[in-house]
Design a protein around this motif. Structure first.
Motif, PDB file in Angstrom:
ATOM      1  N   ILE B 406       0.839  -1.199   0.000  1.00  0.00           N
ATOM      2  CA  ILE B 406       0.000   0.000   0.000  1.00  0.00           C
ATOM      3  C   ILE B 406       0.875   1.250   0.000  1.00  0.00           C
ATOM      4  CG2 ILE B 406      -1.714   1.297   1.304  1.00  0.00           C
ATOM      5  CD1 ILE B 406      -2.841  -1.356   2.279  1.00  0.00           C
ATOM      6  N   TYR B 407       1.890   1.230   0.858  1.00  0.00           N
ATOM      7  CA  TYR B 407       2.765   2.396   0.921  1.00  0.00           C
ATOM      8  C   TYR B 407       3.570   2.519  -0.376  1.00  0.00           C
ATOM      9  CZ  TYR B 407       6.320   5.643   2.511  1.00  0.00           C
ATOM     10  OH  TYR B 407       7.159   6.715   2.615  1.00  0.00           O
ATOM     11  N   PRO B 415      -1.553   7.880  -6.232  1.00  0.00           N
ATOM     12  CA  PRO B 415      -2.457   8.132  -5.095  1.00  0.00           C
ATOM     13  C   PRO B 415      -3.780   7.385  -5.208  1.00  0.00           C
ATOM     14  CG  PRO B 415      -2.226  10.081  -6.480  1.00  0.00           C
ATOM     15  CD  PRO B 415      -1.190   9.123  -6.933  1.00  0.00           C
ATOM     16  N   TRP B 416      -4.315   7.241  -6.417  1.00  0.00           N
ATOM     17  CA  TRP B 416      -5.603   6.561  -6.550  1.00  0.00           C
ATOM     18  C   TRP B 416      -5.511   5.084  -6.218  1.00  0.00           C
ATOM     19  CZ3 TRP B 416      -9.944   8.800  -6.200  1.00  0.00           C
ATOM     20  CH2 TRP B 416     -10.066  10.146  -6.602  1.00  0.00           C
ATOM     21  N   SER B 421      -6.455   0.678  -2.530  1.00  0.00           N
ATOM     22  CA  SER B 421      -5.976  -0.469  -1.775  1.00  0.00           C
ATOM     23  C   SER B 421      -6.276  -0.309  -0.288  1.00  0.00           C
ATOM     24  CB  SER B 421      -4.485  -0.709  -2.022  1.00  0.00           C
ATOM     25  OG  SER B 421      -3.782   0.492  -1.910  1.00  0.00           O
ATOM     26  N   ILE B 422      -6.352   0.927   0.207  1.00  0.00           N
ATOM     27  CA  ILE B 422      -6.755   1.101   1.612  1.00  0.00           C
ATOM     28  C   ILE B 422      -8.213   0.686   1.790  1.00  0.00           C
ATOM     29  CG2 ILE B 422      -7.216   2.820   3.396  1.00  0.00           C
ATOM     30  CD1 ILE B 422      -4.707   4.240   2.565  1.00  0.00           C
ATOM     31  N   PRO B 511       6.782  10.709  -0.079  1.00  0.00           N
ATOM     32  CA  PRO B 511       5.381  11.056  -0.286  1.00  0.00           C
ATOM     33  C   PRO B 511       4.834  11.865   0.881  1.00  0.00           C
ATOM     34  CG  PRO B 511       5.618   8.762   0.330  1.00  0.00           C
ATOM     35  CD  PRO B 511       6.988   9.298   0.190  1.00  0.00           C
ATOM     36  N   PRO B 512       3.705  12.539   0.666  1.00  0.00           N
ATOM     37  CA  PRO B 512       3.154  13.417   1.714  1.00  0.00           C
ATOM     38  C   PRO B 512       2.743  12.653   2.970  1.00  0.00           C
ATOM     39  CG  PRO B 512       1.614  13.171  -0.111  1.00  0.00           C
ATOM     40  CD  PRO B 512       2.912  12.606  -0.562  1.00  0.00           C
ATOM     41  N   ILE B 513       2.394  11.386   2.834  1.00  0.00           N
ATOM     42  CA  ILE B 513       1.955  10.617   3.996  1.00  0.00           C
ATOM     43  C   ILE B 513       3.031   9.594   4.313  1.00  0.00           C
ATOM     44  CG2 ILE B 513       0.111   9.174   4.930  1.00  0.00           C
ATOM     45  CD1 ILE B 513      -1.645  10.305   2.639  1.00  0.00           C
TER      46      ILE B 513
END
Lengths: 475, 647, 117
Positions: B406-407, B415-416, B421-422, B511-513
């Motif tokens: 996922i990461y 991002p999509w 996947s989340i 990435p931002p997260i």
């Protein structure tokens, strides 16, 4: 004037002579026996003759001899085709020993040997007269062989074969006459003269000569006899015919294509052959879809296979001939193997040629079903069999020769054929068990030929037999 | 053991590793009736032997070259540019471990599960043959060998799905799987032709070295063709429809072939061809998108299934979607990690489900289960650990691999796919806990009373229970702990160090997260999924009237879901009907009308003309001769024209 | 003109004439049949039974064997003419030929090919 008859003449002819003498011997033995000669005697003589001839041919491999003033030539090319014909002879004699009726053994064996002589003669024929002689010796024996059982369909097959084949032979003979008229020679080697390309007689003669060959190769639309004759003829005869006739005719065609055409004329002269080969690959494979009889199925399959082999030669490249010979050798094994399986099944008291007899075979006789699967996979051209490698080689040679459209037709034909072969394989494995029955012991030689063919079909995939020294020997 | 590997990297033991299962298959097949139950032991022993050899080659590799594996054993020189050989590198060794290791456990389990089946030996022959085919696929050092293995596993899968060929549904499922897989085989064949025409070699090394010289359109074409093959084998949309049907095969088959190994061949293919994919951004986009869509679609469909094996099948499809999206976007280590942990926990789930199915007399509908926690506590705990792992509860193996995937999707700039996947993780938690609750909580709703529980009298003549329980018990360990053991520690984990030589690290913008926040989000979503499942199936109210509630729930499932998004209808319309139509055209129209028709026409004409034709035979010969004459006329006209031209 | 041109013209004329003579009488004749007109022409004989009667198949067999041996015998003539040129080789060839023929003859005899049953 004296006739020179040298040892070279004798060397060239000795394999054929061995087979012919074996045939006479079979008859003579039959003459001096009360009633009928036992089956194993006639067939044993035939087998020994065939093996002896095969050994002699193998020993001569690579030597160039010629007889009849150059009308019959040996060398690597001839040897390979002679060996294929002899293989067909041995295979079908073994099948005949497994399932034949005793009262006609001697006659049948002798006729098989003689037709082998004819086919061997064609393999080395380098002039029109030898070609015709070999062709007629082969065909006349086959007409009789087709009718050698007490079955209405067999007689029908023989008559149909005789009538249609004579028609085609008529065309061929006329073509030969025109070729002779155009060139003033019967020697194929004399056709290389480039001046011939502007002779109308030569074109017509060549064309009609090719009609005869197309008939013998059962190319569409000259194929109509094949399914009926294959179905009607006795199983061993069909096995022999499907391999030997094709091999011998291909030898003549190859020699005509590679050694006997004026430069520049080949492409135009042979275009119709390539077209009928292309049509055969489609129609032959499509024809298999609706069959319920193994011999008919293999007849249609043979129509398509002849198309494949011609595809390899399209363009007349040296590599193409080698690939064609590779495929023909592989075809010999897979076809004889499939017929051998049918013979073993017939021995079980089943109708060996009906496709319904194969339902659930994997449960009754797993080894036999495996062998049959290998043969059908090979005929379909799937890995890991020699049929697959052969088709890859054919594709590569036809594409590099610029005959892409034939390669495309080959692929399309193969796709169509997968269904028919797959259906048969599926029936052997997935259908429920037949009612229980006890398999009878079968002639060990028939079993041996099944195993040998299966091993050969697999082994040829990994050790491609493409002798590099064949092409120079063709001329 | 350092002497087993030759100086030049050749490694003869590899051949033994590869061929042992084939020997087992041949012996079981040829001498099945004589071997009887020995065939199960023999087949298992062959796999055990292969596994030991795999471990040996691993330790030999690590001792020899400081951690970097690289063994190669040439087998056969074939046509120019095509040489066969076996290649052992981190990637193929990992797959070999799973195939032989998990395969061994499943073979062992099968000795109990298949006990008493009349084709016991044939089953093990097929299973061993499958393992051989799968090893051919992963150990091959070139594309042709890979394709051979690829085709053979399809064949083995066909045999095993249709193993109980008395059932028409099994035969139909087997055929469906085979046909769809052949679509994939043809696509791969196409890719191989394209590669060969441009590179003139089939060896992986040569092909990957030549990636730079292939133009980008060509590269994309090759990747798309390969992906179609991967999608067919790994049940990716829209070629996934065969996988749920494939559950018609015996449960050990579902565990080994349709969960742990064969269906992940697509993941292997993409990971193996990583240099091709890394060079084509469009191909990565395609694989990532399809993987994500498959993941969520499989999860949604898993929510509305009632057959325990079908639920697991859709969950497999969904999890493979994760793997494909992982390796697809370029997070190779993550995708492979998920394959690795999934092989354990999904095999565990299937085998445990098999325990239930076996005990309940082949009952597979969860609506007729319920309350099994007290009757089959072992199966309950086994499935519970599997569920916790597949949901990615922190600490369990699935957590480490799934969060890596996922990461990885976010890190590689998708991002999509990340968001999808989340969401899938939440759905996964929902349907897996749904399975657990319906099966094990509440009252028993079935009627197989005599089978439920360990009625020893009934099973007296059967194989002892430990044969089936032992593999399940063994699998609990990796299901729970192998993630923590190998993948803990990011860049410095044993996992990352193992694959470092094979997949070069790429530096990506952060990435931002962050990874930690991602894990937290996933955990929240998983909790939400769990909560919904709990409220619907595990509360007192839900269990009070379970039979009625489950029936109304089944009735209220939207048509689009009961029809599985109409994929079967779509495939039926586009492929099956078209193929049938073509077949009909040839068999019904072309053959009888064009070919037979021409013959019949002749007969009709001659009859009406009052000619001699009375019997069919004469008619046919005349017709044959006519066709012949027609052909001859065409030839003669052609040559006359040519001759006229030259004159 | 093509050297075969006259042949083509000749063929056309021949076909046209044949066609003309077989079609024209049918168109021009007056159709008033009577028994005398329908009788066989001049020296013909009225058939007494169906033309496609049945023959014993033995007849064909004997006829065929006769033709075969007749043709084989005809092969002797070219050799006889060239006998001196061909010398010993030709003689040996002919002996081989006769032996083969004799075996065939004996075989037919033994198998009852000459018996009229």
């Amino acid at each position: 004037m004296t006739i020179p008859f040298t040892s070279a003449d004798w060397n060239a002819l000795v394999p054929i002579a061995i087979v012919a003498v074996a045939a006479l011997l079979v008859l003579v033995v039959d003459l001096f026996v009360r009633g009928y000669a036992p089956r194993y005697v006639s067939i044993g003589i035939g087998l020994i003759g065939g093996i002896a001839a095969g050994v002699v041919v193998a020993g001569q491999f690579g030597h160039n001899y010629n007889a009849f003033f150059g009308g019959f030539m040996t060398g690597g090319f001839t040897s390979v085709f002679e060996e294929i014909v002899l293989l067909a002879l041995l295979g079908s004699l073994i099948l005949y020993g497994a399932i034949g009726t005793p009262d006609r053994v001697a006659g049948t064996t002798a006729l098989m040997l003689w037709s082998t002589c004819g086919a061997m003669l064609m393999a080395g024929a380098a002039n029109l007269m030898t070609i015709f002689l070999g062709l007629e010796l082969l065909s006349l024996s086959l007409y009789c062989l087709c009718g050698m059982v007490d079955r209405k369909t067999a007689r029908e097959a023989a008559l149909k074969y005789l009538i249609l084949s004579s028609t085609a032979t008529g065309f061929m003979l006329y073509g030969m006459a025109l070729l002779f008229g155009a060139t003033g020679s019967v020697m194929l080697a004399d056709f290389v003269n480039p001046a011939l390309a502007s002779s109308a007689l030569f074109w017509m003669g060549g064309g009609m000569f090719l009609i005869g060959l197309a008939f013998k190769l059962s190319l569409v639309p000259f194929h109509t006899w094949a399914p009926d004759v294959y179905e009607g003829a006795p199983l061993p005869v069909t096995a022999f015919m499907s391999v030997a006739t094709k091999a011998a005719t291909l030898a003549v065609f190859a020699r005509f294509l590679y050694a006997a055409l004026p430069s520049g004329a080949a492409e135009k002269l042979l275009l119709p052959m390539w077209i009928v080969a292309g049509i055969s690959m489609i129609v032959g494979n499509a024809g298999m879809l609706a069959q319920h009889d193994l011999k008919r199925l293999l007849a249609y399959s043979g129509i398509a296979q002849a198309g494949y082999i011609l595809t390899a030669m399209a363009g007349g490249s040296a590599l193409g001939l080698r690939y064609a010979m590779f495929y023909l050798t592989a075809y010999t094994f897979m076809n004889l193997g499939a017929f051998a399986v049918a013979a073993v099944i017939s021995n079980d008291g089943e109708q060996g040629s009906r496709l319904t007899s194969y339902e659930g075979l994997a449960h009754r006789r797993p080894l036999l079903a495996t062998a049959m699967t290998i043969f059908l996979l090979a005929l379909a051209g799937l890995p890991p069999t020699a049929g697959f490698l052969g088709k890859i080689l054919i594709l590569s040679s036809s594409v590099s020769a610029g005959y892409d459209w034939m390669a495309a037709l080959l692929i399309a034909g193969t796709a169509i054929s997968l269904y028919a072969y797959g259906k048969t394989i599926f029936a052997m494995y997935a259908r429920p068990r037949h009612e229980p029955h006890d398999p009878k012991p079968c002639a060990p030689l028939a079993w041996a030929s099944v195993v040998i063919c299966a091993v050969a079909v697999i082994a040829m995939t990994f050790y491609p037999l493409t002798p590099s020294n064949i092409l120079p020997l063709v001329k | 053991m350092h002497h087993v590997m030759g100086v030049d990297g050749s490694y003869p033991l590899l051949v033994a590793l590869w061929l042992l299962p084939l020997v087992g298959a041949i012996v079981c097949w040829a001498f099945g009736p004589q071997l009887k139950t020995l065939s199960g032991w023999l087949a298992s022993a062959m796999l055990g032997g292969s596994f030991v050899l795999a471990v040996l080659s691993w330790s030999a590799g690590t001792q020899n070259s400081g951690g970097a594996l690289g063994a190669h054993q040439a087998l056969l020189s074939w046509l120019p540019g095509i040489d066969f050989g076996l290649l052992l590198d981190p990637l193929s060794l990992l797959w070999t471990f799973i195939i032989t290791g998990v395969g061994f456990l499943i073979h062992f389990y099968s000795m109990g599960y298949m006990d008493g089946d009349r084709a016991y030996a044939r089953f093990f022959a097929y299973m061993n043959f499958f393992v051989f085919a799968m090893l051919t696929l992963v150990l091959s050092d070139n594309f042709v060998g890979l394709l051979v293995g690829w085709g053979l596993v399809g064949l083995a899968s066909y045999f095993l799905i249709g193993f109980w060929f008395e059932r028409p549904t099994a035969v139909a499922a087997a055929r469906k799987a085979f046909v769809i897989n052949v679509v994939g085989d043809v696509a791969i064949m196409f890719a191989i032709f394209a590669i060969f025409l441009n590179v003139r070699s089939m060896a992986f090394g040569d092909v990957f070295a030549a990636v730079g010289s292939l133009g980008s359109p060509l590269l994309l074409t090759i990747c798309v063709a390969l992906f179609i093959g991967a999608a067919a084998k790994s049940a990716q949309i829209p070629l996934h429809t065969w996988l749920p049907d494939a559950m018609e095969g015996p449960t050990p088959v579902s565990a080994l072939i349709h969960a742990a190994t064969m269906v992940t061949a697509g993941v292997y293919l993409i990971a193996r061809c990583a240099p091709l994919w890394s060079a084509s951004h469009d191909a990565q986009m395609l694989a990532g998108t399809i993987g994500a869509v498959t993941a969520i679609a499989g999860a949604i469909l898993g929510c509305v299934q009632w057959d325990i094996k079908r639920i697991l099948a859709y969950s497999t499809m969904s999890q493979i979607g994760y793997m494909i999206l992982g390796v697809g976007v370029g997070a190779y280590q993550g995708g492979i990690a998920h394959f690795f942990t999934h092989a354990f926990f999904k095999a565990q789930l299937f085998l445990a489900a098999g325990l239930i199915i076996h005990a309940l007399g082949n009952e597979q509908d969860v609506r007729r289960m319920g309350g099994l926690r007290t009757k089959m506590p072992f199966a309950f705990w086994a499935i519970l650990t599997g569920v916790l792992s597949i949901c990615g509860i922190p600490g369990f193996s699935g957590f480490f691999s799934k969060d890596q995937v996922i990461y990885g999707a976010l890190a590689h700039g998708h991002p999509w796919i990340y968001a999808t996947s989340i969401a899938t993780a939440g759905l996964t938690a929902y349907y897996m806990f749904r399975l657990l609750f319906i099966t094990f909580l509440g009252e028993y709703r079935g009627n197989a009373e005599s089978h439920a529980g360990a009625s020893d009298a009934h099973h007296a003549h059967h194989a002892p229970a430990w044969i089936m329980n032992l593999p399940v018990g063994v699998l609990v360990l990796p299901t729970v702990a192998i993630g923590a053991a190998l993948m803990w520690g990011g860049e410095n984990s044993p996992w990352a160090r193992y694959f470092a030589p094979q997949f070069a690290a790429v530096t990506l913008p952060a990435p931002p997260i962050s990874e930690l926040v991602t894990s937290a989000i996933v955990f929240m979503v998983v909790l939400a999924g769990f909560a919904v499942a709990w409220s619907r199936y595990a509360t007192k109210a839900a269990q009070a009237n379970a039979v009625e509630r489950l029936r109304t729930e089944a009735e209220r499932i939207p048509a689009v879901l009961t029809n599985l998004f109409y994929f079967d209808a779509f495939i039926d319309l586009v492929f099956v009907r078209t193929a049938q139509l073509t077949g009909t055209l040839i068999a019904r129209i072309l053959d009888p009308h064009l070919i037979d028709g021409a013959v019949r026409e002749v007969v009709v004409v001659t009859r009406t003309a009052g000619a001699f034709v009375r019997s069919l035979e004469t008619g046919l010969v005349r017709a044959y001769a006519l066709v012949l004459a027609f052909g001859a006329a065409c030839f003669i006209i052609y040559y006359a024209l040519v001759a006229g031209g030259v004159h | 003109m093509n050297p075969y041109g006259p042949v083509a013209i000749y063929l056309c004329v021949a076909f046209a004439a044949a066609l003309l003579f077989s079609v024209l009488p049918g168109l021009l004749q007056r159709q008033k049949p009577n028994p005398q007109k329908l009788e066989a022409y001049e020296c013909g004989v009225e058939p007494t039974s169906a033309v496609a009667g049945r023959f014993p198949v033995r007849f064909y067999l004997v006829a065929m064997l006769f033709v075969i041996f007749d043709v084989e015998a005809a092969s002797f003539y070219p050799w006889a003419v060239q006998m001196h040129a061909l010398r010993v080789f030709g003689l040996l060839e002919m002996i081989v030929f006769i032996i083969v023929l004799a075996i065939g003859y004996a075989y037919v005899w033994k198998k009852g090919g000459f018996v009229w049953r």
